[in-house]
Design a protein around this motif. Structure first.
Motif, mmCIF file in Angstrom:
data_model
loop_
_atom_site.group_PDB
_atom_site.id
_atom_site.type_symbol
_atom_site.label_atom_id
_atom_site.label_comp_id
_atom_site.label_asym_id
_atom_site.label_seq_id
_atom_site.Cartn_x
_atom_site.Cartn_y
_atom_site.Cartn_z
ATOM 1 N N SER A 1 0.858 -1.189 -0.140
ATOM 2 C CA SER A 1 -0.067 -0.167 0.217
ATOM 3 C C SER A 1 0.797 1.284 0.216
ATOM 4 O O SER A 1 0.570 2.256 -0.617
ATOM 5 C CB SER A 1 -0.897 -0.060 1.308
ATOM 6 O OG SER A 1 -1.939 -1.108 1.209
ATOM 7 N N GLN B 1 -8.970 0.364 -0.758
ATOM 8 C CA GLN B 1 -9.185 -0.742 -0.125
ATOM 9 C C GLN B 1 -10.611 -0.740 0.669
ATOM 10 O O GLN B 1 -11.417 -1.829 0.610
ATOM 11 C CB GLN B 1 -8.009 -1.264 0.791
ATOM 12 C CG GLN B 1 -8.146 -2.626 1.349
ATOM 13 C CD GLN B 1 -6.796 -2.888 2.062
ATOM 14 O OE1 GLN B 1 -5.916 -2.286 2.094
ATOM 15 N NE2 GLN B 1 -6.742 -4.204 2.687
ATOM 16 N N ASP C 1 -5.768 -0.727 -4.617
ATOM 17 C CA ASP C 1 -5.368 -1.474 -3.503
ATOM 18 C C ASP C 1 -6.340 -2.343 -3.269
ATOM 19 O O ASP C 1 -7.342 -2.247 -2.533
ATOM 20 C CB ASP C 1 -4.945 -0.567 -2.743
ATOM 21 C CG ASP C 1 -4.254 -1.034 -1.368
ATOM 22 O OD1 ASP C 1 -4.087 -2.528 -1.465
ATOM 23 O OD2 ASP C 1 -3.550 -0.136 -0.618
ATOM 24 N N GLU C 2 -6.164 -3.853 -3.305
ATOM 25 C CA GLU C 2 -7.160 -4.971 -3.191
ATOM 26 C C GLU C 2 -8.626 -4.452 -3.201
ATOM 27 O O GLU C 2 -9.535 -4.480 -2.625
ATOM 28 C CB GLU C 2 -7.012 -5.236 -1.639
ATOM 29 C CG GLU C 2 -5.677 -5.674 -1.250
ATOM 30 C CD GLU C 2 -5.380 -6.179 0.336
ATOM 31 O OE1 GLU C 2 -6.070 -6.746 0.545
ATOM 32 O OE2 GLU C 2 -4.299 -6.116 0.822
HETATM 33 MG MG LIG Z 1 -2.156 -2.856 2.051
#
Ligand SMILES: [Mg+2]
Ligand SMILES: Nc1ncnc2c1ncn2[C@@H]1O[C@H](COP(=O)(O)OP(=O)(O)O)[C@@H](O)[C@H]1O
Length: 225
Positions: free
Chosen positions: A45, A90, A166-167
């Motif tokens: 991240s 995320q 991010d994810e």
């Molecule tokens: Mg992360």
């Protein structure tokens, strides 16, 4: 498009340095689709935030489309982000007080567009993501998966050249996740450069290459066929 050299990031904890990114060198060409994988806490991240201009390294240089971004004033950096980058977080980061429609419209406010043009773009995105019926709802009235769909629609609103995620499918069910990956694949074929962080091997393989991170360092390899 992206050239990171000698990037270090650390926090000073109790007088000693705790390194999050250690001597990162990374080049990403326009049109690439990169998946970043690695254990929790390995710096994924943080790296994405450096690339997305949301965080600054302590050392190193970063060129984006030939420009030295770390030497730029904050205002210019923000303008660069707004005109070229889309970010999918995320944890969504939607604005609670704005409706779905208004959230997706946010990145367009900075663009020189008429109300009619904005409406057309947001309308298209609502359509494409099957959320027309949700447009007047607020984030709290949506499931996590639906919020992420809105987050992705928002990230795409200003037609970014670079999409950072991010994810992005971490909170989606597998069918929704698969749809998002298909969408990323299509966007990439249409010329959008994509960098995604993922825990899923299956999602990672949508990328043209996979970068593994461990303890703040990179290990660059090719996805297995
Ligand atoms: Mg992360
Ligand atoms: N403000 C901070 N102060 C100290 N350590 C931090 C801070 N922010 C992040 N870290 C640490 O940096 C490391 C990498 O974090 P992160 O980039 O979020 O990793 P990942 O996304 O791979 O899980 C973690 O060990 C985290 O605890």
């Amino acid at each position: 498009m992206i050239k990171l050299e000698h990037i270090f990031k650390w926090y000073t904890v109790g007088g000693s340095r705790s390194f999050i990114l250690k001597d990162i060198h990374l080049e990403i060409d326009q049109g690439d689709f990169v998946s970043i994988m690695g254990p929790s806490g390995s710096g994924k991240s943080t790296l994405l935030n450096v690339i997305g201009l949301l965080d600054e390294p302590n050392e190193g240089t970063y060129h984006f489309m030939g420009e030295d971004v770390l030497a730029m004033k904050q205002k210019k950096r923000t303008a660069l982000f707004q005109s070229h980058m889309g970010y999918v977080f995320q944890s969504y980061h939607l604005i609670d007080e704005l409706t779905v429609y208004e959230n997706i419209e946010t990145p367009l406010i900075y663009k020189n567009l008429s109300g009619k043009e904005r409406k057309a773009i947001v309308g298209d995105l609502l359509d494409r993501f099957g959320i027309v019926g949700k447009k007047d709802l607020f984030p709290a009235q949506l499931s996590g998966g639906q919020q992420q769909v809105v987050g992705i629609a928002r990230a795409l609103a200003a037609s970014p050249k670079l999409l950072l995620a991010d994810e992005p499918t971490g909170n989606l069910n597998s069918r929704q996740g698969e749809e998002i990956m298909q969408l990323f694949k299509q966007l990439n074929e249409d010329g959008v450069t994509i960098i995604q962080v993922t825990h899923s091997e299956k999602n990672a393989e949508y990328g043209k290459r996979i970068i593994h991170m461990l303890d703040g360092q990179l290990k660059i390899g090719k996805p297995e066929a």
